[in-house]
Design an enzyme around this catalytic site. Structure first.
Site, mmCIF file in Angstrom:
data_model
loop_
_atom_site.group_PDB
_atom_site.id
_atom_site.type_symbol
_atom_site.label_atom_id
_atom_site.label_comp_id
_atom_site.label_asym_id
_atom_site.label_seq_id
_atom_site.Cartn_x
_atom_site.Cartn_y
_atom_site.Cartn_z
ATOM 1 N N SER A 145 0.849 -1.191 0.000
ATOM 2 C CA SER A 145 0.000 0.000 0.000
ATOM 3 C C SER A 145 0.880 1.234 0.000
ATOM 4 O O SER A 145 2.045 1.176 0.439
ATOM 5 C CB SER A 145 -0.891 -0.001 1.248
ATOM 6 O OG SER A 145 -1.492 1.260 1.453
ATOM 7 N N TYR A 158 -1.990 -0.064 10.412
ATOM 8 C CA TYR A 158 -1.900 -0.638 9.063
ATOM 9 C C TYR A 158 -0.567 -0.279 8.411
ATOM 10 O O TYR A 158 0.108 -1.131 7.827
ATOM 11 C CB TYR A 158 -3.065 -0.107 8.244
ATOM 12 C CG TYR A 158 -3.159 -0.604 6.824
ATOM 13 C CD1 TYR A 158 -3.635 -1.881 6.542
ATOM 14 C CD2 TYR A 158 -2.809 0.219 5.758
ATOM 15 C CE1 TYR A 158 -3.756 -2.326 5.233
ATOM 16 C CE2 TYR A 158 -2.923 -0.213 4.443
ATOM 17 C CZ TYR A 158 -3.395 -1.492 4.178
ATOM 18 O OH TYR A 158 -3.515 -1.921 2.891
ATOM 19 N N LYS A 162 2.437 -2.715 6.774
ATOM 20 C CA LYS A 162 2.730 -2.704 5.342
ATOM 21 C C LYS A 162 4.158 -2.241 5.068
ATOM 22 O O LYS A 162 4.818 -2.743 4.142
ATOM 23 C CB LYS A 162 1.728 -1.813 4.607
ATOM 24 C CG LYS A 162 0.335 -2.418 4.518
ATOM 25 C CD LYS A 162 0.331 -3.724 3.744
ATOM 26 C CE LYS A 162 -1.070 -4.261 3.538
ATOM 27 N NZ LYS A 162 -1.094 -5.541 2.795
#
Length: 243
Positions: A145, A158, A162
């Site tokens: 991402s 998150y 990532k």
């Protein structure tokens, strides 16, 4: 990379990009296993493909749970044989609405890291050794991402996972250079998925990419252009040739 006859495992395959990738791999001629936490959702995702006569299988495991990893790999290989392609797509945002780091519970961060980076690490460990021993190459694809490289407020749980997942691909690539097993990371960009809607409620979802279109672009790239990149490379799906 020729996909016909390849054995593929896709995590987080019951919906969104994972489901779209599972569909595209199957229609490209691969033997595919999709895995997600919920059996009913996973079975519903593969049912239309089975109706087409495609060799697709559904498994219910949680990649964030240590005890699930080896049973998952054993079940997958019993269905489609030794794996040639492993797609790390399963991920979690952490709690929603997404909190600031100061308000993020340590337990929520730990769970996010278990799913987004520790789980993929364990799963790669369980799969890649066999790829190396077989000597026929292999591919591990990390779905990443832009949050891995940009600091967005409230995306901390998150983003940390990532970012680590990106670097994990580079580390695997460096340590396994010359074995024929390759590691690549793909940033699919913003898509109209349940995860995005949970993260950004009220956005203009019509302006977002559709998971199937992104999956089609990734599959075409894997078949026609990915071999030209060094192992450990990171690419944005938006920059790939449109399928």
């Amino acid at each position: 990379m020729r996909l016909v006859g390849r054995s593929v495992l896709v995590t987080g395959a019951s919906r969104g990009l994972g489901q779209a990738l599972m569909v595209r791999f199957a229609r490209a001629g691969a033997r595919v296993v999709g895995v997600a936490r919920h059996a009913r959702e996973m079975e519903a995702a593969v049912e239309p493909l089975r109706a087409e006569g495609l060799p697709v299988h559904a498994l219910a495991y949680d990649v964030g749970e240590k005890e699930d990893v080896y049973p998952l790999v054993g079940a997958a290989t019993s269905l489609v044989g030794p794996l040639d392609v492993l797609v790390h797509n399963a991920s979690t945002l952490g709690p929603t609405p997404m909190p600031l780091l100061l308000d993020l519970a340590c337990e929520d961060l730990q769970r996010s890291l278990e799913v987004n980076v520790v789980g993929p690490f364990r799963l790669s460990k369980a799969v890649v050794g066999n790829m190396v021993v077989r000597g026929q190459g292999g591919l591990v694809l990390h779905i990443t991402s832009d949050a891995a490289v940009s600091a967005y407020p409230r995306w901390g749980a998150y983003s940390l996972g990532k970012g680590a997942l990106d670097h994990l691909a580079r580390l695997w690539a460096a340590e396994l250079e010359g074995t024929g097993v390759r590691f690549l990371s793909v940033d699919p960009g913003e898509m109209d998925t349940r995860m995005y809607r949970d993260a950004v409620p009220g956005a203009d979802y019509a302006a977002l990419a559709r998971p199937d279109a992104v999956a089609a672009r990734i599959l075409r790239w894997l078949e026609d252009g990915a071999d030209a990149l060094p192992s450990g490379a990171r690419v944005a799906a938006a920059k790939l040739e449109a399928a």
